[in-house]
Each structure stands twice: as C-alpha cells, then as structure tokens.
Enzyme design. Structure first.
Site, PDB file in Angstrom:
ATOM      1  CE  LYS A  97     -20.513  40.364 -42.405  1.00 39.63           C
ATOM      2  NZ  LYS A  97     -21.084  41.415 -41.602  1.00 39.63           N
ATOM      3  CB  SER A 137     -16.443  34.730 -34.457  1.00 44.34           C
ATOM      4  OG  SER A 137     -17.774  34.306 -34.318  1.00 44.34           O
ATOM      5  CB  ALA A 138     -19.171  33.866 -29.835  1.00 49.16           C
ATOM      6  CB  THR A 139     -18.690  31.126 -34.698  1.00 45.71           C
ATOM      7  OG1 THR A 139     -19.392  30.061 -35.295  1.00 45.71           O
ATOM      8  CG2 THR A 139     -17.426  31.401 -35.451  1.00 45.71           C
ATOM      9  CE1 TYR A 161     -16.204  34.343 -40.282  1.00 46.37           C
ATOM     10  CE2 TYR A 161     -17.681  33.488 -38.587  1.00 46.37           C
ATOM     11  CZ  TYR A 161     -16.886  34.496 -39.076  1.00 46.37           C
ATOM     12  OH  TYR A 161     -16.755  35.668 -38.368  1.00 46.37           O
ATOM     13  CE  LYS A 165     -13.230  35.599 -38.424  1.00 44.78           C
ATOM     14  NZ  LYS A 165     -12.470  36.806 -38.761  1.00 44.78           N
ATOM     15  CE1 TYR A 189     -14.377  41.797 -32.509  1.00 48.39           C
ATOM     16  CE2 TYR A 189     -15.486  41.595 -34.619  1.00 48.39           C
ATOM     17  CZ  TYR A 189     -14.440  42.065 -33.854  1.00 48.39           C
ATOM     18  OH  TYR A 189     -13.475  42.828 -34.465  1.00 48.39           O
ATOM     19  CG  ASN A 211     -25.969  37.672 -39.578  1.00 42.85           C
ATOM     20  OD1 ASN A 211     -25.110  38.129 -40.307  1.00 42.85           O
ATOM     21  ND2 ASN A 211     -25.851  36.491 -39.002  1.00 42.85           N
ATOM     22  NE  ARG A 243     -27.301  32.710 -31.854  1.00 44.51           N
ATOM     23  CZ  ARG A 243     -28.004  31.603 -31.689  1.00 44.51           C
ATOM     24  NH1 ARG A 243     -28.604  31.346 -30.533  1.00 44.51           N
ATOM     25  NH2 ARG A 243     -28.110  30.720 -32.665  1.00 44.51           N
ATOM     26  N   PRO A 305     -30.768  24.871 -39.929  1.00 50.31           N
ATOM     27  CG  PRO A 305     -30.707  23.493 -41.822  1.00 50.31           C
ATOM     28  CD  PRO A 305     -31.230  24.814 -41.325  1.00 50.31           C
TER      29      PRO A 305
END
Ligand code: NAD
Ligand code: UD1
Length: 356
Positions: A97, A137-139, A161, A165, A189, A211, A243, A305
C-alpha cells in the site's frame, strides 16, 4: 442427525480474511468476532506481526482464531483453506500500500495486488465461495473533477498503487457481470487512522511512516523530533492539505455491514467509506496535541510531489445502501491513536511466527 444439524446451525459463519494480521484487517477481525463470526486469517506477514493476532484474541477472548501463514498468490493453498474451513465469504485486505514504493517497484505491486487478487478469485471459484469484500481506495479517483467525490466520479489513478486498485475493481466488475456465482462489495476507503480503544492493536509501520497520523504519533512519543508539514500554500483554509480521516473502528464496522449486505442479497456494489468532513494537517496536529497533552513541533517544507490539495468523500451512498455512517470524531481518532502509540511506543513486540 438432528445433533449434527443443530451443531451446523449453531456454528458461527467462517470468513476468510487475507491480510487479517494487518492494520485494518486486525480491527475488522475484532468486529467480526464481536458479531459472532469466525475470521480465518491468511497472511504472509510481509507488513504485519503475528503479535496482532494474539492481541485480537486478547481483546475478544476468542481462542479459536485460525491463522494460516500463506501468500494469496498460492492458489492451491487458498482453495485448500477455503474448503477446509468452509468459508462463506472473503474480506480481502492483502496487498501492498505504499504509494512511493509502488512507483519505484511497480511489478511488486502488480504481482501482490493484482495477481494476488486474481489468484484469490480463482480459488473462490474453485471452492465455490460466493462473496467478496474488497479494500479499494479513494486514490482510484485521482485529481478531483468535482468535490466531494461521489462513486460516479471519473477514475484516473495517478500512481501504480492506485492503478492496481483500479485494475482489481475492473476485474471484480467483469467477474460479477459474467454471473460466475460471486458477488462483490468494493469499498473505497478515504484516510483510515486511529486504533482500537483498548490500545492493544493499531498501525505499526515499518521504518519512517509515509502517512501523517503515524508520523504525528511518533513525534508525540519522542521517536521523531518534529513533523514536516508538506506545504502551507495550498488553496485551503489554513494552507495545508485537507483529507477525510476515518476512525479504523468505524471502517471495520462498515466491513460487517458490507458483508451482511452481500450475504443477504446477490447484488454487488461500490461505496465510499469516509465521513464527508475534511480536516487540514494543522487540524490533526492540534487535535493530537490536545489528546496526548504533548507538543508536536513542526516545520513547513515543500509540497510532497503527487499530493492533492484537498479531497473528501460523499458518504451518502454508503448510508443509503448499508445503513452505515461514521460515528467517531477526529478527537476520538487522536485519543485512540495515542492510547496505542503510548502503550506500544515501538509497535508490536517481535514474536516468532507460530508463537502467538
Ligand atoms: P497493512 O499492510 O497493515 O495490511 C495488509 C496485510 O496484507 C498485511 O498484514 C500484509 O502482511 C498482508 N499481505 C500483503 N501481501 C500479501 C500477500 N501477497 N499474501 C498474504 N498476505 C499479504 O495495510 P492496511 O492499512 O491494513 O490496508 C489493508 C488494505 O486496505 C490494503 O489492501 C490497502 O491497500 C487498503 N487500503 C489501505 C488504506 C490505508 O490508508 N491504510 C487506504 C485505502 C486502502
Ligand atoms: C496517502 C496515499 C493514498 C492512500 C492514503 C491512505 C500518497 C501520495 N497517497 O494519501 O494513496 O490512499 O494515504 O491513507 O501517499 N502530510 C504531511 N507530513 C507528513 C505526512 C503527510 O504534511 O509527514 C500531509 C500530506 O501532505 C497530506 C496529509 O498530510 O496533506 C495526509 O497525508 P497522508 O496521511 O500521507 O495521506 P494521503 O496523502 O491522503
């Protein structure tokens, strides 16, 4: 015969939990046990400790938590475990992750996350297991076109990553559409933080945390001298990144709601799991200082970045579909993170596999 039937009826449903020794998986195992399910943990411990399983047992009083050390890419072993334990569903957390690491080692990420999920789904087909809850993931949304993100926001991940997902989401959607007898709950998430209120389980990152929350907690406990705040010139109320933080126990409860939805009806779904509220880096620091009674020295440095200025969830769909919404606040998240961090300043103790 009647005795056997009663035994089978009285037995709790077994749920395979790949990645169950990890941060979110361990909290979800606690909630599963609290609701009368038996989690069957499969983990290769690449990013977790067997000690977390001992703590799950300690919190819940459950002695019968099966743990199998295995890699989800071992399809035959996954079939064997699903069959032997007669698992009715899978809650799939296993994967890597770290965004930065995924850029440096993309093949590891595709192998663990995509090939691993493919292997698990193949095993489910062979074993006849019909339900899967997947950690997305929200990513997957990438740069916001509109905020808050709804589930229909375009998907455009900006790192390997996130691509893994996205790839697994596509695979699940195609599998569901093929009517192979598997339904799926895809959970996106937002930013999970906090720990179980007992302070016995929590996030235990290897090396320097990537994080925000684990970094802040390690500064508070004296493991790191100060927090670097990545940018204070964003177009946000105080200039720092915003966030949608979600307490890991709220998140764990959402998995039970998703599981029970899948068990009750054949429909598949995709939902955001967030609070709908954005907090800045400085909001988090302030709340943590209050919860811990410690100062968090900080320095403002350049933006990281790839970071986005601000994003948060529209959680309406999760509420409507699952009857679930967050109930714990940023103050709760910081209090419980501090209980975990101060009680376990160096994370889990080193325990040899099989010893717990
Ligand atoms: P974690 O690293 O604590 O847990 C993942 C677990 O999976 C670990 O115990 C690890 O050892 C295990 N694992 C990894 N690869 C494996 C493999 N090939 N076979 C067997 N076990 C394997 O991470 P987490 O924070 O608990 O995240 C759980 C899931 O949620 C991950 O899929 C992650 O991508 C996803 N997710 C996490 C976040 C977050 O901020 N923590 C946000 C969005 C999505
Ligand atoms: C990161 C991941 C994202 C993942 C999410 C889950 C990146 C680029 N993205 O998101 O894919 O889904 O975690 O939790 O890694 N911050 C600091 N100092 C620090 C650490 C963070 O100021 O030492 C700031 C960041 O700039 C950001 C906020 O804190 O504004 C939150 O950062 P972080 O916890 O890393 O989460 P995300 O960047 O949202």
């Amino acid at each position: 015969m009647a005795g056997i039937t009663n035994f089978m009826q009285g037995r709790s449903k077994r749920i395979l939990v790949p990645g169950g020794a990890g941060y979110i998986g361990s909290h979800t195992c606690v909630e599963l046990i609290n609701r009368g399910y038996t989690p069957v943990i499969v983990d290769n411990f690449v990013n977790s400790s067997i000690a977390s399983v001992d703590r799950i047992r300690q919190i819940t009083g459950a002695n019968d938590v099966p743990v199998i050390e295995a890699d989800i890419r071992d399809t035959a072993e996954m079939v064997r475990v699903l069959r032997e334990h007669e698992c009715e569903a899978v809650i799939h957390f296993a994967g890597l992750k770290a965004v930065g690491e995924s850029t440096a080692q993309p093949l590891d990420y595709y192998s663990n996350n995509v090939q691993g999920s493919l292997s698990l789904l193949e095993a489910m087909k062979q074993a006849g297991t019909g339900h899967i809850v997947f950690s997305s993931s929200a990513t997957v949304y990438g740069t916001p076109v509109s905020l808050p993100y709804t589930e229909s926001h375009p998907l455009a991940p900006t790192n390997p990553y996130g691509m893994t997902k996205y790839a697994v989401e596509l695979m699940l959607n195609d599998l569901v559409a093929s009517r192979a007898g598997i339904n799926a709950g895809i959970l996106r998430y937002f930013n999970p933080i906090g720990a179980h209120p007992s302070g016995l389980i929590g996030e235990d990152p290897n090396g320097v945390p990537n994080n925000l929350m684990p970094f802040v907690a390690q500064v508070a406990v004296g493991r790191r001298p100060h927090l670097n705040v990545f940018g204070n010139d964003y177009d946000t109320p105080d200039g720092t990144g915003v966030r949608d933080y979600i307490h890991v126990v709220d998140l764990a409860e959402a998995h039970i709601a998703a599981l029970e939805k899948l068990l009750a009806s054949p429909d598949s779904f995709t939902v955001n799991l967030g609070s709908g509220i954005g907090h800045s880096v400085l909001d988090v620091v302030k709340a943590f200082e209050q919860a811990s009674g410690r100062d968090i020295p900080l320095e403002f440095v350049d933006r990281r970045p790839g970071d986005l200025p601000a994003y948060w969830a529209d959680p309406t769909h999760a509420m409507e579909l699952l009857g679930w919404q967050t109930r714990l606040t940023l103050e709760d998240m910081c209090r419980d993170q501090w209980a975990w961090q101060s009680g376990n300043p160096n994370g889990y103790p080193d325990v040899k596999i099989g010893a717990a």
